[in-house]
Design a protein around this motif. Structure first.
Motif, PDB file in Angstrom:
ATOM      1  N   ILE A  58      62.642 -15.590  15.313  1.00 59.58           N
ATOM      2  CA  ILE A  58      62.611 -14.598  15.522  1.00 59.58           C
ATOM      3  C   ILE A  58      63.328 -13.969  15.605  1.00 59.58           C
ATOM      4  O   ILE A  58      64.770 -14.541  16.038  1.00 59.58           O
ATOM      5  N   ASN A  78      59.109 -11.135  16.407  1.00 58.60           N
ATOM      6  CA  ASN A  78      58.835 -12.017  16.401  1.00 58.60           C
ATOM      7  C   ASN A  78      58.101 -13.260  15.063  1.00 58.60           C
ATOM      8  O   ASN A  78      59.232 -12.653  14.214  1.00 58.60           O
ATOM      9  N   VAL A  98      57.856 -14.875  25.340  1.00 60.32           N
ATOM     10  CA  VAL A  98      58.410 -15.841  23.266  1.00 60.32           C
ATOM     11  C   VAL A  98      58.291 -17.221  23.614  1.00 60.32           C
ATOM     12  O   VAL A  98      58.832 -17.572  23.785  1.00 60.32           O
ATOM     13  N   GLU A  99      57.183 -17.670  22.868  1.00 59.97           N
ATOM     14  CA  GLU A  99      56.890 -19.047  22.417  1.00 59.97           C
ATOM     15  C   GLU A  99      57.148 -20.204  23.870  1.00 59.97           C
ATOM     16  O   GLU A  99      57.628 -20.407  23.261  1.00 59.97           O
TER      17      GLU A  99
END
Length: 216
Positions: A58, A78, A98-99
Motif C-alpha cells: 500500500i 492499494n 484500508v485493510e
C-alpha cells in the motif's frame, strides 16, 4: 488499533522518477505500507500503481497534476495497484478504510491551515501527513510538531508525517527535514529533525527500527 501492520516512513530526495521508492520496496519485503512526502511521485502515478501491485504494498503520499491549481494531491494506492484516494489539496479531508484501518490524509501546510477538515471524525485510526520540503526555521519545526501532537490528541488517532530529505520553501536557505509519529495519546513514537533515515514502524507494538540508511 486491532490491526497489525508494518509501515515504512521514507524521506527521499526530490527526483524526476521514483527510483528511491522502488529501491525501498525491493529492500523491505516485510512492510505492508510505505509513506512518502507530498509531491514525490510527480507525474509517475501510473508507475507507482504498477510497483504497488508488483510488490504487494500500500502506497500513501502525494503527487502533482501540473495543470491543477493547487497542483498537489493526496493519494492512496492499494496492493492491487488501484487508486483508492486522490484528493486535491485544501479540499475536505477524506477518510478511507484500508485493510481494517480508517485512514485520514492531510497534506503539508493543511496541518496548520485547516487541520482535519471533515465533520465525520468517528473511529479514525491513523492520519497520514505527507510534507513537501523541510522546515524553514526551528520555530516552524516546533510549531508543526506541536500541531501534529494536538491533532493526535483531539482525534484520538495516531499521526505520521514525513518530508523530503532536501528542498527549501520559496528559496529559503534553511531546510530542516522532518518526520514524526505520535500515538493516539499524543506521545511521541519518534520525532526526527535532520535525520533522513528510513524508519519501519510496527503500529500494533509501536516499535521503530531502521531497516537501512538512505541518501548516502
Amino acid at each position: 488499533m486491532g490491526v497489525r501492520m508494518k509501515f515504512l516512513v521514507i524521506q527521499p530526495k526530490f527526483e524526476k522518477n521514483i527510483v528511491q521508492l522502488e529501491s525501498e520496496l525491493r529492500n523491505n519485503p516485510s512492510v505492508d505500507v510505505l509513506i512518502f512526502p507530498e509531491g514525490y511521485l510527480n507525474e509517475n502515478v501510473e508507475q507507482a500503481c504498477i510497483l504497488a501491485k508488483n510488490y504487494n504494498k500500500i502506497l500513501i503520499g502525494g503527487h502533482r497534476r501540473l495543470n491543477d491549481s493547487p497542483k498537489d494531491r493526496a493519494i492512496i494506492i492499494n496492493r492491487s495497484g488501484d487508486i483508492v484516494l486522490d484528493r486535491i489539496k485544501y479540499s475536505q479531508t477524506t477518510f478511507k478504510s484500508v485493510e481494517g484501518l480508517m485512514i485520514g490524509h492531510i497534506l503539508c501546510d493543511e496541518l496548520v491551515k485547516q487541520g482535519v477538515k471533515n465533520e465525520d471524525i468517528s473511529a479514525i485510526d491513523l492520519i497520514v501527513h505527507p510534507i513537501g520540503v523541510g522546515m524553514f526555521s526551528e520555530e516552524q519545526f516546533d510549531e508543526w510538531i506541536n500541531e501534529a501532537k494536538k491533532i493526535a490528541v483531539t482525534y484520538k488517532s495516531m499521526i505520521i508525517g514525513t518530508s523530503h530529505a532536501d528542498g527549501s520553501f520559496r528559496g529559503s536557505d534553511v531546510s530542516i527535514p522532518i518526520a514524526y509519529c505520535f500515538d493516539e495519546n499524543g506521545d511521541a513514537i519518534f520525532v526526527s529533525k535532520n535525520d533522513v533515515r528510513t524508519r519501519m514502524l510496527d503500529i500494533q507494538t509501536k516499535t521503530v527500527s531502521f531497516p537501512q540508511l538512505i541518501n548516502q
